[in-house]
Design a protein around this motif. Structure first.
Motif, mmCIF file in Angstrom:
data_model
loop_
_atom_site.group_PDB
_atom_site.id
_atom_site.type_symbol
_atom_site.label_atom_id
_atom_site.label_comp_id
_atom_site.label_asym_id
_atom_site.label_seq_id
_atom_site.Cartn_x
_atom_site.Cartn_y
_atom_site.Cartn_z
ATOM 1 N N VAL A 140 0.813 -1.221 0.000
ATOM 2 C CA VAL A 140 0.000 0.000 0.000
ATOM 3 C C VAL A 140 0.849 1.276 0.000
ATOM 4 O O VAL A 140 0.296 2.374 0.105
ATOM 5 C CB VAL A 140 -0.980 0.008 1.196
ATOM 6 C CG1 VAL A 140 -2.039 -1.069 1.019
ATOM 7 C CG2 VAL A 140 -0.246 -0.196 2.521
ATOM 8 N N ILE A 151 -6.365 1.725 -3.038
ATOM 9 C CA ILE A 151 -6.738 1.202 -1.710
ATOM 10 C C ILE A 151 -8.255 1.297 -1.533
ATOM 11 O O ILE A 151 -8.910 0.356 -1.070
ATOM 12 C CB ILE A 151 -6.016 2.004 -0.593
ATOM 13 C CG1 ILE A 151 -4.506 1.735 -0.651
ATOM 14 C CG2 ILE A 151 -6.570 1.640 0.776
ATOM 15 C CD1 ILE A 151 -3.686 2.635 0.260
ATOM 16 N N LEU A 152 -8.818 2.436 -1.946
ATOM 17 C CA LEU A 152 -10.270 2.609 -1.802
ATOM 18 C C LEU A 152 -11.026 1.639 -2.702
ATOM 19 O O LEU A 152 -12.034 1.043 -2.302
ATOM 20 C CB LEU A 152 -10.670 4.057 -2.111
ATOM 21 C CG LEU A 152 -10.027 5.121 -1.207
ATOM 22 C CD1 LEU A 152 -10.495 6.518 -1.617
ATOM 23 C CD2 LEU A 152 -10.364 4.883 0.259
ATOM 24 N N SER A 173 -10.796 -1.836 -1.238
ATOM 25 C CA SER A 173 -11.646 -1.949 -0.046
ATOM 26 C C SER A 173 -13.118 -2.010 -0.427
ATOM 27 O O SER A 173 -13.905 -2.694 0.228
ATOM 28 C CB SER A 173 -11.406 -0.751 0.878
ATOM 29 O OG SER A 173 -10.048 -0.676 1.252
ATOM 30 N N SER A 174 -13.480 -1.301 -1.498
ATOM 31 C CA SER A 174 -14.901 -1.254 -1.879
ATOM 32 C C SER A 174 -15.399 -2.611 -2.372
ATOM 33 O O SER A 174 -16.603 -2.839 -2.438
ATOM 34 C CB SER A 174 -15.146 -0.180 -2.949
ATOM 35 O OG SER A 174 -14.739 -0.641 -4.219
ATOM 36 N N SER A 202 -17.278 -3.909 0.769
ATOM 37 C CA SER A 202 -18.103 -3.020 1.571
ATOM 38 C C SER A 202 -19.522 -2.963 1.024
ATOM 39 O O SER A 202 -19.738 -3.140 -0.149
ATOM 40 C CB SER A 202 -17.479 -1.637 1.581
ATOM 41 O OG SER A 202 -18.239 -0.783 2.376
ATOM 42 N N TRP A 216 -12.659 0.224 10.481
ATOM 43 C CA TRP A 216 -11.641 -0.065 9.456
ATOM 44 C C TRP A 216 -11.458 1.104 8.499
ATOM 45 O O TRP A 216 -10.451 1.202 7.814
ATOM 46 C CB TRP A 216 -11.974 -1.360 8.697
ATOM 47 C CG TRP A 216 -12.918 -1.248 7.529
ATOM 48 C CD1 TRP A 216 -14.121 -0.618 7.517
ATOM 49 C CD2 TRP A 216 -12.734 -1.793 6.221
ATOM 50 N NE1 TRP A 216 -14.718 -0.739 6.283
ATOM 51 C CE2 TRP A 216 -13.890 -1.467 5.470
ATOM 52 C CE3 TRP A 216 -11.723 -2.530 5.608
ATOM 53 C CZ2 TRP A 216 -14.041 -1.841 4.134
ATOM 54 C CZ3 TRP A 216 -11.884 -2.902 4.283
ATOM 55 C CH2 TRP A 216 -13.031 -2.558 3.563
ATOM 56 N N GLU A 217 -12.463 1.992 8.431
ATOM 57 C CA GLU A 217 -12.332 3.155 7.546
ATOM 58 C C GLU A 217 -12.549 4.440 8.330
ATOM 59 O O GLU A 217 -13.398 4.509 9.219
ATOM 60 C CB GLU A 217 -13.312 3.068 6.368
ATOM 61 C CG GLU A 217 -14.767 2.909 6.746
ATOM 62 C CD GLU A 217 -15.704 3.105 5.566
ATOM 63 O OE1 GLU A 217 -15.539 4.088 4.835
ATOM 64 O OE2 GLU A 217 -16.623 2.299 5.401
ATOM 65 N N PRO A 264 -8.819 9.907 5.541
ATOM 66 C CA PRO A 264 -9.285 9.938 4.139
ATOM 67 C C PRO A 264 -9.629 8.564 3.556
ATOM 68 O O PRO A 264 -9.904 8.488 2.371
ATOM 69 C CB PRO A 264 -8.094 10.550 3.404
ATOM 70 C CG PRO A 264 -6.912 10.126 4.208
ATOM 71 C CD PRO A 264 -7.360 10.071 5.632
ATOM 72 N N ARG A 265 -9.578 7.505 4.368
ATOM 73 C CA ARG A 265 -10.000 6.189 3.858
ATOM 74 C C ARG A 265 -11.525 6.162 3.944
ATOM 75 O O ARG A 265 -12.100 5.864 5.004
ATOM 76 C CB ARG A 265 -9.385 5.073 4.702
ATOM 77 C CG ARG A 265 -9.710 3.663 4.219
ATOM 78 C CD ARG A 265 -9.247 2.634 5.231
ATOM 79 N NE ARG A 265 -7.833 2.347 5.158
ATOM 80 C CZ ARG A 265 -7.299 1.341 4.452
ATOM 81 N NH1 ARG A 265 -8.067 0.536 3.773
ATOM 82 N NH2 ARG A 265 -6.005 1.150 4.451
ATOM 83 N N ILE A 266 -12.168 6.547 2.839
ATOM 84 C CA ILE A 266 -13.637 6.619 2.810
ATOM 85 C C ILE A 266 -14.131 5.574 1.821
ATOM 86 O O ILE A 266 -14.057 5.758 0.607
ATOM 87 C CB ILE A 266 -14.132 8.023 2.404
ATOM 88 C CG1 ILE A 266 -13.598 9.080 3.372
ATOM 89 C CG2 ILE A 266 -15.671 8.060 2.388
ATOM 90 C CD1 ILE A 266 -13.915 10.509 2.970
ATOM 91 N N VAL A 267 -14.609 4.476 2.346
ATOM 92 C CA VAL A 267 -15.098 3.387 1.504
ATOM 93 C C VAL A 267 -16.618 3.427 1.445
ATOM 94 O O VAL A 267 -17.227 3.339 0.378
ATOM 95 C CB VAL A 267 -14.609 2.017 2.042
ATOM 96 C CG1 VAL A 267 -15.079 0.891 1.126
ATOM 97 C CG2 VAL A 267 -13.101 2.001 2.189
ATOM 98 N N ASP A 309 -4.111 2.330 8.594
ATOM 99 C CA ASP A 309 -3.263 3.409 8.103
ATOM 100 C C ASP A 309 -3.643 3.806 6.668
ATOM 101 O O ASP A 309 -4.409 3.101 5.997
ATOM 102 C CB ASP A 309 -1.769 3.024 8.182
ATOM 103 C CG ASP A 309 -1.422 1.868 7.251
ATOM 104 O OD1 ASP A 309 -2.340 1.191 6.768
ATOM 105 O OD2 ASP A 309 -0.221 1.637 7.026
ATOM 106 N N PHE A 310 -3.120 4.940 6.245
ATOM 107 C CA PHE A 310 -3.398 5.427 4.894
ATOM 108 C C PHE A 310 -2.197 6.248 4.440
ATOM 109 O O PHE A 310 -1.636 7.004 5.242
ATOM 110 C CB PHE A 310 -4.672 6.283 4.882
ATOM 111 C CG PHE A 310 -5.277 6.429 3.512
ATOM 112 C CD1 PHE A 310 -5.989 5.384 2.936
ATOM 113 C CD2 PHE A 310 -5.121 7.600 2.781
ATOM 114 C CE1 PHE A 310 -6.537 5.490 1.666
ATOM 115 C CE2 PHE A 310 -5.669 7.722 1.503
ATOM 116 C CZ PHE A 310 -6.384 6.659 0.950
#
Lengths: 88, 392
Positions: free
Chosen positions: A27, A80-81, A84-85, A88, B8-9, B12-15, B42-43
């Motif tokens: 990452v 990463i987003l 992760s999506s 979710s 977990w989010e 700025p980790r916006i899932v 972490d991000f």
């Protein structure tokens, strides 16, 4: 973006690779992995990783850096987003 | 009160919606005098530890790679536990640990037993709802963790009455163990001035065109494919309409192809992930918001649209029905029905009086969902959790 999808969104190869980069911890630059390392840790063929990763780089989800052992790859913040999506 | 919040989010980790929920709730609890520690992943570019607006944010790196997602979840929970130990040693024993969804349930349960403190779990959705059933071994495992978390929790919080019914039905929970505390919104952050023409120009929207916005993760659950079908109906009668789809996800490519196949290429713009500042500017520049989810435990995006003064159209499902009152502060469309959605859009394109009424009432409604009120309810729930805590 259209180049990444299969019939139900992302192709399974793209999903597997995005997910693997996330869960293997690739990452940021310091944790980037080579295609050989990715292949060993995921069981995916290096050839498949090579072609899929090119698409992910074009889409802005993966970035690469040069190293002594060849190019290393890691997820960008958008990658990463996106990875992760999937969950979710 | 010292609180550990596990998610977990976190920006700025916006899932999904959890990120914003935890962000605003933590700040509101800190404003009430609580010492809040958010433990999250972490991000890139963010510090491992920082204090933001009075909230201690611990961004935990996962030091070991995992071969699959579920093993990774177990591993990051281990690293969360380690950080909880650090917080306890350096700041003092927490009074409560608060997990958000199944992803952080395991570290929450560990903290409960190791520290003998009450565990509160907020369910933002369930696996059965997200996946529309349990279709594979992984789903069964996630469902089991959700049940286990609901059993171990002293109290369970969820974001709508619809979700409360779902949790009681799925996990056989006693009615008085489940608290409904809605998501919130800070209306003040949407009360901004923007250069509307500039924002619309950047999106390729012509001055005379109506701008419809829809925001969310590009998954089947969010129903964007239904919205595109509705748009193909609308543009037969109203050509001067543009739809902006904000977000990204595994269905984006398929949605882009669908838009093209439906002849909507000139009427639809995909923005991908965007930052919050740009999102607020788009909301202030739009004419209509659509939230057409097929499954939606709450629908915080609709509330943000209302706070921005947009007339909103929502699917009549889940929490969306609890936020929006049909014909009063928004419109309901039948879930999964493009014709119903197209009809609602067309009404807002032609009926200026209806738009004015919905806009006014939406702004008033949004103020009811103030995070300060929500924080007070959460603090009451923490008090109840302390009284109900059992450590067997």
């Amino acid at each position: 973006m259209g180049m990444l999808e299969g019939e139900q969104g992302f192709s399974s190869l793209v999903k597997n690779l995005l997910s693997s980069l996330l869960t293997l911890g690739a990452v940021d630059r310091s944790k980037a992995l080579t295609i050989v390392e990715l292949s060993k840790r995921t069981g995916m063929e290096a050839r498949c990783i090579d072609s899929t990763i090119t698409l992910l780089i074009r889409s802005g989800y993966v970035a690469s850096i040069d190293s002594e052992n060849g190019a290393r790859f890691y997820l960008t913040p958008n990658g990463i987003l996106a990875a992760s999506s999937l969950y979710s | 009160m010292r609180i550990i919040m596990l998610s977990w989010e976190y920006p700025p980790r916006i899932v999904g919606g959890i990120s914003r929920h935890v962000y605003f709730l933590s700040r509101a609890l800190a404003s009430e005098g609580c010492e809040v520690h958010v433990v999250t992943l972490d991000f890139p570019g963010k510090s491992i530890y920082e204090v933001e607006d009075g909230v201690h944010v611990h961004r935990v790196p996962v030091e070991i790679g995992a071969s699959n997602f579920h093993m990774w979840v177990a591993l990051f929970n281990h690293f969360f536990e380690k950080r909880i130990g650090y917080i306890t040693h350096n700041f003092g024993k927490p009074d409560v640990v608060h997990s958000h969804d199944w992803l952080t349930a395991l570290s929450g349960i560990s903290a409960k037993h190791m520290l003998r403190i009450p565990l509160v779990v907020t369910f933002h959705s369930t696996e059965r709802g997200r996946s529309q059933g349990l279709a594979n071994p992984e789903s069964y495992m996630v469902d089991s963790i959700e049940w286990w978390a609901s059993y171990e929790a002293s109290i369970v919080i969820t974001v709508s009455s619809h979700m409360k019914d779902e949790l009681i039905r799925y996990f056989k929970l006693p009615e008085d163990k489940v608290y409904v505390i809605h998501n919130g919104v800070d209306p003040s952050i949407f009360n901004i001035s923007v250069d509307r023409d500039s924002i619309r120009g950047r999106l390729g929207v012509k001055p005379w065109e109506k701008l419809i916005v829809s925001v969310g993760r590009m998954s089947h659950q969010k129903g964007f494919h239904i919205l595109l079908q509705a748009m193909s109906i609308v543009i037969h009668r109203y050509r001067d309409v543009k739809l902006i789809l904000v977000g990204d996800g595994y269905m984006r490519g398929e949605l882009e192809r669908q838009a093209s196949d439906l002849g909507l290429s000139e009427h639809v713009v995909f923005t991908g992930f965007i930052d919050d500042v740009y999102l607020k500017a788009i909301l202030k520049s739009a004419d209509i918001m659509v939230v057409c989810s097929l499954y939606e435990p709450f629908g915080i995006v609709a509330l943000e649209g209302m706070a921005s003064g947009l007339p909103v159209i929502v699917s009549a499902t889940g929490g969306l029905k609890e936020i929006v009152e049909h014909e009063v502060d928004g419109l309901w469309a039948s879930p999964g029905d493009p014709a119903s959605l197209a009809s609602c859009i067309e009404r807002l394109l032609v009926d200026a009086d209806l738009v004015s009424k919905l806009r006014f009432n939406a702004i008033v409604k949004a103020k009811r969902f103030d995070w300060r009120n929500i924080a007070k309810k959460v603090l009451e729930a923490y008090g109840d959790a302390g009284r109900r805590a059992r450590f067997q």
